[in-house]
Design a protein around this motif. Structure first.
Motif, PDB file in Angstrom:
ATOM      1  N   ALA A   1       0.843  -1.187   0.000  1.00 52.10           N
ATOM      2  CA  ALA A   1       0.000   0.000   0.000  1.00 52.10           C
ATOM      3  C   ALA A   1       0.880   1.239   0.000  1.00 52.10           C
ATOM      4  N   VAL A   2       0.287   2.342  -0.419  1.00 50.38           N
ATOM      5  CA  VAL A   2       0.947   3.641  -0.359  1.00 50.38           C
ATOM      6  C   VAL A   2       0.633   4.265   0.997  1.00 50.38           C
ATOM      7  N   THR A   3       1.623   4.889   1.609  1.00 50.30           N
ATOM      8  CA  THR A   3       1.413   5.586   2.881  1.00 50.30           C
ATOM      9  C   THR A   3       1.226   7.074   2.609  1.00 50.30           C
ATOM     10  N   PHE A   4       0.088   7.615   3.025  1.00 47.07           N
ATOM     11  CA  PHE A   4      -0.221   9.033   2.859  1.00 47.07           C
ATOM     12  C   PHE A   4      -0.314   9.700   4.234  1.00 47.07           C
ATOM     13  N   ARG A   5      -0.054  10.994   4.252  1.00 46.59           N
ATOM     14  CA  ARG A   5      -0.273  11.774   5.462  1.00 46.59           C
ATOM     15  C   ARG A   5      -1.015  13.053   5.100  1.00 46.59           C
ATOM     16  N   VAL A   6      -2.051  13.352   5.871  1.00 48.44           N
ATOM     17  CA  VAL A   6      -2.846  14.566   5.677  1.00 48.44           C
ATOM     18  C   VAL A   6      -2.551  15.509   6.838  1.00 48.44           C
ATOM     19  N   SER A   7      -2.260  16.756   6.528  1.00 47.20           N
ATOM     20  CA  SER A   7      -1.919  17.701   7.587  1.00 47.20           C
ATOM     21  C   SER A   7      -2.376  19.107   7.219  1.00 47.20           C
TER      22      SER A   7
ATOM     23  N   HIS B   1      -3.212   3.163   1.649  1.00 42.08           N
ATOM     24  CA  HIS B   1      -4.159   2.962   0.561  1.00 42.08           C
ATOM     25  C   HIS B   1      -3.554   2.064  -0.507  1.00 42.08           C
ATOM     26  N   LYS B   2      -4.227   0.936  -0.741  1.00 35.71           N
ATOM     27  CA  LYS B   2      -3.876   0.048  -1.847  1.00 35.71           C
ATOM     28  C   LYS B   2      -4.850   0.345  -2.981  1.00 35.71           C
TER      29      LYS B   2
ATOM     30  N   GLU C   1      -9.560  -0.455  10.420  1.00 33.07           N
ATOM     31  CA  GLU C   1     -10.525  -0.747   9.360  1.00 33.07           C
ATOM     32  C   GLU C   1     -10.805   0.457   8.476  1.00 33.07           C
ATOM     33  N   ILE C   2     -10.557   1.655   8.971  1.00 35.26           N
ATOM     34  CA  ILE C   2     -10.750   2.856   8.143  1.00 35.26           C
ATOM     35  C   ILE C   2      -9.454   3.268   7.457  1.00 35.26           C
ATOM     36  N   PHE C   3      -8.357   3.301   8.209  1.00 40.00           N
ATOM     37  CA  PHE C   3      -7.110   3.883   7.710  1.00 40.00           C
ATOM     38  C   PHE C   3      -6.025   2.855   7.408  1.00 40.00           C
ATOM     39  N   GLY C   4      -6.246   1.581   7.758  1.00 39.58           N
ATOM     40  CA  GLY C   4      -5.198   0.584   7.623  1.00 39.58           C
ATOM     41  C   GLY C   4      -4.254   0.613   8.806  1.00 39.58           C
ATOM     42  N   TYR C   5      -3.336  -0.334   8.805  1.00 40.17           N
ATOM     43  CA  TYR C   5      -2.380  -0.428   9.910  1.00 40.17           C
ATOM     44  C   TYR C   5      -1.085  -1.066   9.411  1.00 40.17           C
ATOM     45  N   ASN C   6       0.048  -0.500   9.830  1.00 44.34           N
ATOM     46  CA  ASN C   6       1.363  -1.101   9.608  1.00 44.34           C
ATOM     47  C   ASN C   6       1.650  -1.364   8.128  1.00 44.34           C
TER      48      ASN C   6
ATOM     49  N   ASP D   1      -3.585  -1.997   3.959  1.00 42.56           N
ATOM     50  CA  ASP D   1      -4.891  -1.373   3.762  1.00 42.56           C
ATOM     51  C   ASP D   1      -5.952  -2.465   3.779  1.00 42.56           C
ATOM     52  N   ILE D   2      -6.540  -2.748   4.943  1.00 44.50           N
ATOM     53  CA  ILE D   2      -7.531  -3.816   5.003  1.00 44.50           C
ATOM     54  C   ILE D   2      -8.895  -3.360   4.484  1.00 44.50           C
ATOM     55  N   ARG D   3      -9.091  -2.069   4.323  1.00 42.58           N
ATOM     56  CA  ARG D   3     -10.300  -1.577   3.660  1.00 42.58           C
ATOM     57  C   ARG D   3     -10.385  -2.130   2.238  1.00 42.58           C
ATOM     58  N   TYR D   4      -9.242  -2.319   1.602  1.00 43.95           N
ATOM     59  CA  TYR D   4      -9.168  -2.895   0.254  1.00 43.95           C
ATOM     60  C   TYR D   4      -9.834  -4.265   0.202  1.00 43.95           C
ATOM     61  N   TYR D   5      -9.731  -5.013   1.290  1.00 39.02           N
ATOM     62  CA  TYR D   5     -10.288  -6.370   1.342  1.00 39.02           C
ATOM     63  C   TYR D   5     -11.719  -6.397   1.871  1.00 39.02           C
ATOM     64  N   GLY D   6     -12.308  -5.233   2.060  1.00 43.28           N
ATOM     65  CA  GLY D   6     -13.697  -5.162   2.495  1.00 43.28           C
ATOM     66  C   GLY D   6     -13.893  -4.860   3.960  1.00 43.28           C
ATOM     67  N   ALA D   7     -12.814  -4.584   4.694  1.00 46.08           N
ATOM     68  CA  ALA D   7     -12.956  -4.275   6.116  1.00 46.08           C
ATOM     69  C   ALA D   7     -13.803  -3.029   6.313  1.00 46.08           C
ATOM     70  N   ASP D   8     -14.653  -3.075   7.318  1.00 42.65           N
ATOM     71  CA  ASP D   8     -15.579  -1.989   7.620  1.00 42.65           C
ATOM     72  C   ASP D   8     -15.741  -1.954   9.134  1.00 42.65           C
ATOM     73  N   PRO D   9     -15.588  -0.805   9.766  1.00 39.01           N
ATOM     74  CA  PRO D   9     -15.686  -0.761  11.238  1.00 39.01           C
ATOM     75  C   PRO D   9     -17.076  -1.061  11.768  1.00 39.01           C
ATOM     76  N   LEU D  10     -18.075  -1.118  10.869  1.00 39.69           N
ATOM     77  CA  LEU D  10     -19.448  -1.372  11.302  1.00 39.69           C
ATOM     78  C   LEU D  10     -19.937  -2.761  10.914  1.00 39.69           C
ATOM     79  N   ARG D  11     -19.040  -3.589  10.369  1.00 38.87           N
ATOM     80  CA  ARG D  11     -19.395  -4.964   9.987  1.00 38.87           C
ATOM     81  C   ARG D  11     -18.213  -5.881  10.289  1.00 38.87           C
ATOM     82  N   LYS D  12     -18.469  -6.987  10.954  1.00 38.24           N
ATOM     83  CA  LYS D  12     -17.402  -7.900  11.341  1.00 38.24           C
ATOM     84  C   LYS D  12     -16.638  -8.409  10.120  1.00 38.24           C
ATOM     85  N   THR D  13     -15.313  -8.422  10.259  1.00 45.51           N
ATOM     86  CA  THR D  13     -14.422  -8.828   9.173  1.00 45.51           C
ATOM     87  C   THR D  13     -13.390  -9.809   9.708  1.00 45.51           C
TER      88      THR D  13
END
Length: 484
Positions: free
Chosen positions: A85-91, A102-103, A166-171, A174-186
């Motif tokens: 994934a690409v690592t982005f920073r917003v500031s 983000h993948k 689940e929103i921003f990915g970790y380490n 990007d698990i959002r790419y695989y369908g992760a959603d903080p409001l639905r079990k993944t």
């Protein structure tokens, strides 16, 4: 889940663009002139020397086509070598910065006669400096309200993946790419395989659908669990071990080479191999619950297993990873009143439910105990919401044979062709609804699912719970062809 258009390496020349929006967590309004920087990733194009900024609508575009920002500011962003994934920073001054992974999942669109490939990044709600974060998951309370997550619970959907992950990915993932959603079990699984034992996609899809159909409720009002199986790497011929023995020692040689450590807190790891421990066991879980498992159908009559055997074994071994035993909450196998793929009676042929055969599923029923004898006329009974109508949907298999009747009535338990009012079957404990007892945290010696955004107290609580597994259940090989 939206369909992903997966581009081949040769399609990278299509120059997809990445876009997103930045909004104020308190007001929900657009944040103008926020800076969006690539912290880790490759950039090709004329405008790679500086970050993108948001416009008055809060939108930014890493524009590979030159249509939006002009040909002097084209940017085509891809993950760096060895990253996924690409690592982005917003500031922006006055706000807490936000890093996300983000993948790109490029979607094909046609606009004004031109074809584009675009990938949308998550909406970023920037939190003003000093914003309250009650659950300590790096998302301020105001932003949690915008995302619909619980500001007092770092894991709103209780799947051991934090809201932040689940929103921003970790380490770098990007698990959002695989369908992760903080409001639905993944639940996430990386599956690697030997060339000769690559699983049938239809088998994977059958298990994925079983989880999607699970009687599990979610904060977004949906039912089911999103199971993502990343069929990732074919094990190189030089690394193939036809007999994993000692199983976990040899397994780790492969895992350490093919499973990225950055995924260890997010994904379970599965290996579709030949055999283990010198036998023909269909597979083994690293513990109950656990992080890792093996599917080893190389020694079966159909080497690698039929599609049905692959699906049943995958569901079965992964069930051990999720805390289920051969009797659900106990290791007593082939319980007459336990209608689950976790029982040897159903692992390979699947269940028969409401006229459908080959169903891969964990137990959905709570079935009462049997004390010695059973009436074949009235068969079994349910508790805790399980009705006779529920039981009537299921046929029962015993000692390798399907019985006439149903779990509710007219069940010929001794298979003699005559219904009797009392047949001895032994003392059998009540059976659980498996889906109500899934453990999402992994555990055992293979690692624990759960990223640090869950918080130290949450991680400690799970660690203590995972230690409750009795040692005799910590390593458990599963059925052989002789057990059929």
């Amino acid at each position: 889940m939206k369909k992903l258009l997966l581009l081949t390496a040769s399609a990278a020349i299509l120059n997809g663009c990445i876009y997103g929006t930045v909004q104020d967590a308190n007001t929900g309004s657009a944040v103008y002139q926020a800076k969006v920087s690539v912290i880790n990733g490759n950039c090709s194009g004329n405008g790679c020397g500086f970050p993108e900024g948001t416009d008055t609508s809060g939108m930014y575009v890493f524009d590979a086509y030159g249509d939006r920002n002009g040909s002097a500011n084209t940017k085509f962003i891809t993950p760096s070598s060895g990253q996924e994934a690409v690592t982005f920073r917003v500031s922006k001054p006055g706000y807490q910065s936000r890093t996300f992974y983000h993948k790109p999942d490029y979607q094909k669109i046609t606009y004004s006669g031109k074809t584009y490939y675009v990938s949308d990044a998550p909406v970023i709600y920037l939190c003003p400096l000093g914003s309250l974060d009650s659950d300590g998951d790096s998302i301020c309370n105001a932003a949690e309200t915008r995302y619909g997550t619980n500001p007092y619970d770092s894991d709103t959907d209780d799947d051991r993946l934090s809201d932040a992950a689940e929103i921003f990915g970790y380490n770098g993932v990007d698990i959002r790419y695989y369908g992760a959603d903080p409001l639905r079990k993944t639940v996430l699984v990386e599956a690697d395989y030997y060339q000769a034992f690559k699983p049938d996609q239809a088998a994977l899809d059958q298990v994925i659908q079983a989880f999607a159909d699970a009687p599990v409720t979610n904060p977004d009002g949906s039912t089911g669990i999103t199971l993502a199986i990343d069929l990732d790497s074919q094990i190189a011929a030089a690394d193939v071990d036809s007999n994993l023995s000692p199983v976990w020692t040899d397994f780790d040689v492969i895992k350490n080479q093919y499973f990225p450590s950055r995924r260890s807190k997010l994904f379970h790891y599965a290996l579709f191999a030949d055999r283990h421990s010198g036998g023909t066991s269909s597979g083994i879980s690293r513990g109950i619950p656990a992080h890792d498992f093996v599917v080893s159908l190389g020694g079966w009559p159909t080497p690698g297993g039929t599609m049905q055997q692959q699906a049943g074994t995958l569901m079965h071994e992964f069930g051990h990873n999720l805390g289920l035993r051969h009797g659900g909450n106990e290791n007593t196998n082939r319980k007459l009143n336990y209608l689950s793929i976790m029982s040897y009676d159903y692992q390979m042929p699947g269940l028969r439910v409401d006229g459908a055969t080959g169903v891969v599923d964990y137990s959905r029923l709570k079935v009462n105990a049997i004390s010695g004898n059973i009436s074949e006329f009235s068969a079994m009974s349910g508790y805790g919401g399980t009705t006779e109508s529920d039981l009537a949907d299921y046929q029962v298999r015993r000692n390798g044979s399907w019985l006439s009747g149903t779990a509710s009535a007219n069940l010929d338990v001794n298979n003699n062709g005559t219904l009797q009012s009392s047949v001895f079957v032994g003392n059998i404990n009540a059976s659980q609804n498996d889906w109500d007892n899934i453990s999402f945290g992994g555990g055992g010696t293979g690692g624990t699912i759960g990223d640090p955004h869950l918080g130290a107290s949450s991680m400690m609580l799970y660690s203590l719970t995972s230690q409750m597994a009795t040692p005799e259940f910590m390593v458990e090989p599963c059925m052989t062809p002789e057990d059929m």
